[in-house]
Design a protein around this motif. Structure first.
Motif, short mmCIF file in Angstrom:
data_model
loop_
_atom_site.label_atom_id
_atom_site.label_comp_id
_atom_site.label_asym_id
_atom_site.label_seq_id
_atom_site.Cartn_x
_atom_site.Cartn_y
_atom_site.Cartn_z
N ASN A 164 0.81 -1.21 0.00
CA ASN A 164 0.00 0.00 0.00
C ASN A 164 0.84 1.26 0.00
O ASN A 164 0.40 2.31 -0.47
N ASP A 193 -7.35 -5.84 1.13
CA ASP A 193 -6.38 -4.97 1.79
C ASP A 193 -5.82 -3.89 0.86
O ASP A 193 -5.13 -2.98 1.34
N THR A 222 -1.03 -9.30 -5.39
CA THR A 222 -1.28 -9.69 -3.99
C THR A 222 -0.65 -11.02 -3.63
O THR A 222 -0.25 -11.24 -2.49
N ARG A 282 -2.07 -12.92 -0.30
CA ARG A 282 -2.68 -11.97 0.64
C ARG A 282 -4.10 -11.62 0.21
O ARG A 282 -4.44 -11.73 -0.98
#
Length: 357
Positions: A268, A292, A285, A288
């Motif tokens: 992020n 998120d 990702t 994950r």
């Protein structure tokens, strides 16, 4: 006239009437024939015919000129990727296409497997050896994409001495190599086909990471991924703690404006850095959770989910801007508005605008 047939008499009589009217007018053409000038149409008849024609038009056709007039009042707009300094119209049209962009790719977690756990354990070992306080968990999330010397001095705040920070970072690299035990991050299975796809569509590619250049070059040569890269930006190119510098410098290396760059990352922090520069962002990702990374423009499990059509759609809703030439003219015509100069009185014999001439 007696020899004319019955069918030719009406046409002949009409022709004789035109000749008599020409003789009465008294004007001649260069060929010697009379010039017939039509009588002017009364203005009242013209006004009544125009009103009748307008009333006979449908309502949607009567409103269309108003819409066109409103559109003409709008300022001229152009794409933010356009460059008015280009004299070649083909180059300008190519820049306006959604297929004209560049790719900025991170290294670990995107092209090669991530070694985040080894980096974390190396930092904890260095902290215990030098007697520093153990870094908190949220600080480890901030160090992604940042040079080791900058992490020591500005993130962990262990020391402000550049020599000491360099010594600590070198010790961390040694511990990191020991934890790898001769292993090297392997290339992702989707990395090579992904780079080949971008190269096939003439998309310039830049690698941006904060790792040492020796480590990055060795990994690229071992995996064979360096052949499709147009530029490589490593930790030796910057000492700034912000990830934005690496992305901005990579965009300069591939000669693409930030608004026409796509960043492929895994965190992020990189998403925020890309959006801060006006770039698009695609997050890989892996295992994950996808939710998120809600701030990314596109979220994929791996690079095999990315295709050229999806990348072009990222620029389909690009905002328009005013032409650069008009902006420069407006800046040149603007006057300085300083409230401190409102009460300024010029010296005797000096005009008030002399300072701005």
């Amino acid at each position: 006239r007696s020899q004319l047939s019955c069918a030719e008499k009406p046409a002949h009589s009409h022709l004789m009437a035109l000749l008599q009217h020409a003789q009465q007018s008294g004007t001649r053409t260069p060929q010697g024939r009379k010039n017939v000038t039509p009588s002017p149409r009364p203005q009242s008849i013209i006004m009544r015919s125009s009103v009748a024609h307008k009333s006979a038009m449908p309502a949607r056709l009567q409103e269309k000129p108003k819409e066109l007039e409103a559109l003409m009042l709008l300022p001229p707009m152009e794409s933010a990727a356009d460059d008015i300094n280009l004299m070649n119209p083909l180059q300008r049209s190519e820049r306006l296409s959604t297929a004209w962009f560049g790719a900025i790719v991170e290294f670990e977690g995107v092209l090669v497997s991530s070694s985040e756990q080894e980096h974390l354990q190396a930092w904890l070992t260095v902290a215990s050896e030098f007697g520093f306080s153990r870094p908190l968990g949220h600080l480890f999330r901030r160090i992604k994409g940042i040079k080791d010397e900058v992490v020591v001095a500005r993130v962990f705040n262990w020391t402000q001495n550049p020599a000491t920070a360099r010594q600590i970072s070198q010790r961390k690299r040694v511990i990191y190599e020991e934890l790898l035990d001769g292993r090297r991050p392997s290339a992702m299975l989707e990395a090579k086909p992904f780079l080949d796809m971008l190269h096939r569509y003439n998309i310039p590619i830049a690698l941006a990471c904060a790792l040492p250049e020796v480590h990055v070059r060795e990994s690229l040569n071992r995996t064979g991924l360096g052949s499709n890269l147009n530029a490589v930006v490593t930790g030796e190119d910057s000492g700034a703690p912000e990830v934005e510098f690496y992305f901005s410098y990579a965009a300069q290396q591939i000669q693409r404006p930030p608004i026409r760059c796509v960043v492929f990352c895994e965190s992020n922090q990189s998403v925020e850095a890309a959006h801060e520069l006006g770039m698009k962002c695609v997050v890989v990702t892996g295992n994950r959770p996808v939710y998120d990374f809600a701030g990314a423009d596109l979220v994929v499990r791996n690079l095999s989910d990315v295709n050229f059509i999806n990348l072009k759609r990222l620029f389909s809703e690009e905002d328009l801007v005013k032409p650069k030439s008009e902006q420069e003219e407006e800046l040149a015509d603007d006057e300085v508005d300083d409230p401190e100069l409102d009460d300024f009185e010029p010296a005797p014999g000096q005009r008030k605008g002399a300072f701005w001439s």
